[in-house]
Design a protein around this motif. Structure first.
Motif, mmCIF file in Angstrom:
data_model
loop_
_atom_site.group_PDB
_atom_site.id
_atom_site.type_symbol
_atom_site.label_atom_id
_atom_site.label_comp_id
_atom_site.label_asym_id
_atom_site.label_seq_id
_atom_site.Cartn_x
_atom_site.Cartn_y
_atom_site.Cartn_z
ATOM 1 N N GLY A 241 12.589 -35.644 35.799
ATOM 2 C CA GLY A 241 11.650 -36.459 35.052
ATOM 3 C C GLY A 241 12.255 -37.156 33.849
ATOM 4 O O GLY A 241 13.300 -36.762 33.319
ATOM 5 N N LYS A 242 11.577 -38.200 33.411
ATOM 6 C CA LYS A 242 12.047 -39.029 32.307
ATOM 7 C C LYS A 242 12.142 -38.255 31.004
ATOM 8 O O LYS A 242 13.090 -38.438 30.224
ATOM 9 C CB LYS A 242 11.103 -40.222 32.138
ATOM 10 N N THR A 243 11.168 -37.384 30.732
ATOM 11 C CA THR A 243 11.181 -36.617 29.490
ATOM 12 C C THR A 243 12.424 -35.758 29.395
ATOM 13 O O THR A 243 13.069 -35.688 28.340
ATOM 14 C CB THR A 243 9.921 -35.731 29.397
ATOM 15 N N ALA A 244 12.786 -35.083 30.482
ATOM 16 C CA ALA A 244 13.977 -34.236 30.484
ATOM 17 C C ALA A 244 15.243 -35.066 30.293
ATOM 18 O O ALA A 244 16.139 -34.694 29.521
ATOM 19 C CB ALA A 244 14.047 -33.443 31.783
ATOM 20 N N ARG A 245 15.326 -36.196 30.976
ATOM 21 C CA ARG A 245 16.521 -37.027 30.850
ATOM 22 C C ARG A 245 16.650 -37.600 29.434
ATOM 23 O O ARG A 245 17.754 -37.676 28.887
ATOM 24 C CB ARG A 245 16.493 -38.149 31.895
ATOM 25 N N SER A 246 15.528 -37.990 28.843
ATOM 26 C CA SER A 246 15.556 -38.524 27.478
ATOM 27 C C SER A 246 15.987 -37.453 26.482
ATOM 28 O O SER A 246 16.761 -37.721 25.557
ATOM 29 C CB SER A 246 14.173 -39.063 27.095
ATOM 30 N N ALA A 247 15.478 -36.232 26.666
ATOM 31 C CA ALA A 247 15.847 -35.135 25.770
ATOM 32 C C ALA A 247 17.335 -34.821 25.876
ATOM 33 O O ALA A 247 18.007 -34.572 24.863
ATOM 34 C CB ALA A 247 15.014 -33.900 26.085
ATOM 35 N N GLN A 248 17.847 -34.836 27.093
ATOM 36 C CA GLN A 248 19.275 -34.559 27.287
ATOM 37 C C GLN A 248 20.134 -35.631 26.622
ATOM 38 O O GLN A 248 21.126 -35.323 25.947
ATOM 39 C CB GLN A 248 19.582 -34.485 28.790
ATOM 40 N N PHE A 249 19.758 -36.892 26.792
ATOM 41 C CA PHE A 249 20.519 -37.988 26.201
ATOM 42 C C PHE A 249 20.493 -37.894 24.677
ATOM 43 O O PHE A 249 21.539 -38.000 24.017
ATOM 44 C CB PHE A 249 19.933 -39.331 26.654
ATOM 45 N N ALA A 250 19.304 -37.681 24.115
ATOM 46 C CA ALA A 250 19.178 -37.641 22.657
ATOM 47 C C ALA A 250 19.912 -36.447 22.061
ATOM 48 O O ALA A 250 20.553 -36.565 21.006
ATOM 49 C CB ALA A 250 17.708 -37.610 22.267
#
Length: 270
Positions: A241-250
């Motif tokens: 999901g997008k939320t997980a990918r965004s958290a990993q990137f940030a």
């Protein structure tokens, strides 16, 4: 995986009565696997069983917090299935809200189910997975909450950071045995858990808070596909999901921004 010719592969799923567990059961059964469901809800497991092909499912009611019940459940499933190729350590419950507002019994229940249950599951499954190695797999449900903690998520995040650590530790510990260890790191998933309050003092559903925060809710079938890929792939942590990918990137590239956002976020999620 090393199996007798013609024998179906077998996966045992905790929390198999609903949500992610049910979706993963349907995916693996559709691929020809024999599915074991473990849950405290007989009704939930019955609902999952009704969605699976006839004769492809075994159910056992047990509590993941009880180490002895783990041994009994896995032995019963292995006797029915002929062995265990994958344990999906999936059972878990949510909790959210300011740490000061949480009751000790709420905290203890989440720690026991989300963390102790995973440890007991891994320990109980080890001899069965070793017997099927190479190619057997322990799959754990971690979370995007195990990437970077957020206000209102201290206890839940602690359990999911713990699951992530268990996965990494056992990936090294069990490598010589030929047992793969993987985890899923989903964000908010379309399951019944979204339709409960995050703690006993709150009357606002998790779904409502997620919507207010503008966060994505990922369809549960996406997690099932990710579980299939995780079991058959080489990736240690699978983001969903997008939320997980965004958290990993940030967390990797913008940790300062992430910290500032947390400190100015206002009321905690939950």
């Amino acid at each position: 995986m090393d199996r007798t010719a013609g024998a179906a592969k077998a996966i045992f799923i905790t929390g198999g009565g609903s949500g992610i567990g049910r979706a993963v059961a349907r995916k693996f059964a559709a691929e020809g696997w024999f599915v074991g469901l473990g849950d405290i809800s007989e009704e939930g497991m019955g609902g999952t069983r009704a969605l699976l092909p006839e004769g492809r499912c075994f159910t056992v009611r047990f509590d993941v917090r009880d180490r002895g019940q783990w041994d009994e459940a896995l032995a019963a499933f292995a006797a029915e299935a002929g062995g265990i190729d994958v344990l999906f350590n999936n059972a878990g419950i949510p909790i959210g809200g300011a740490l000061a507002d949480l009751a000790p019994e709420e905290i203890e229940r989440v720690l026991d189910i989300n963390l102790k249950g995973v440890i007991f599951g891994a320990q109980a499954a080890y001899p069965w997975l070793k017997a099927r190695a190479p190619g057997s797999c322990l799959l754990n449900t971690a979370s995007a909450a195990g990437i970077y903690g957020v206000p209102g998520g201290a206890v839940y995040s602690a359990t999911k950071f713990g699951v992530r650590s268990i996965t990494e530790s056992l990936d090294g510990e069990w490598a010589a045995d030929g047992i793969a260890v993987r985890d899923l790191m989903p964000g908010f998933i379309e399951t019944p858990l979204l339709d409960i309050a995050p703690n006993r003092k709150s009357n606002e559903l998790i779904r409502d808070r997620v919507g207010t925060a503008g966060l994505e809710i990922t369809p549960v079938d996406v997690v099932a596909e990710a579980a299939w890929d995780a079991v058959h792939g080489e990736r240690l942590h699978t983001l969903v999901g997008k939320t997980a990918r965004s958290a990993q990137f940030a967390s990797r590239f913008l940790p300062g921004m992430l910290r500032r956002r947390n400190r100015t976020a206002g009321r905690p999620l939950g």
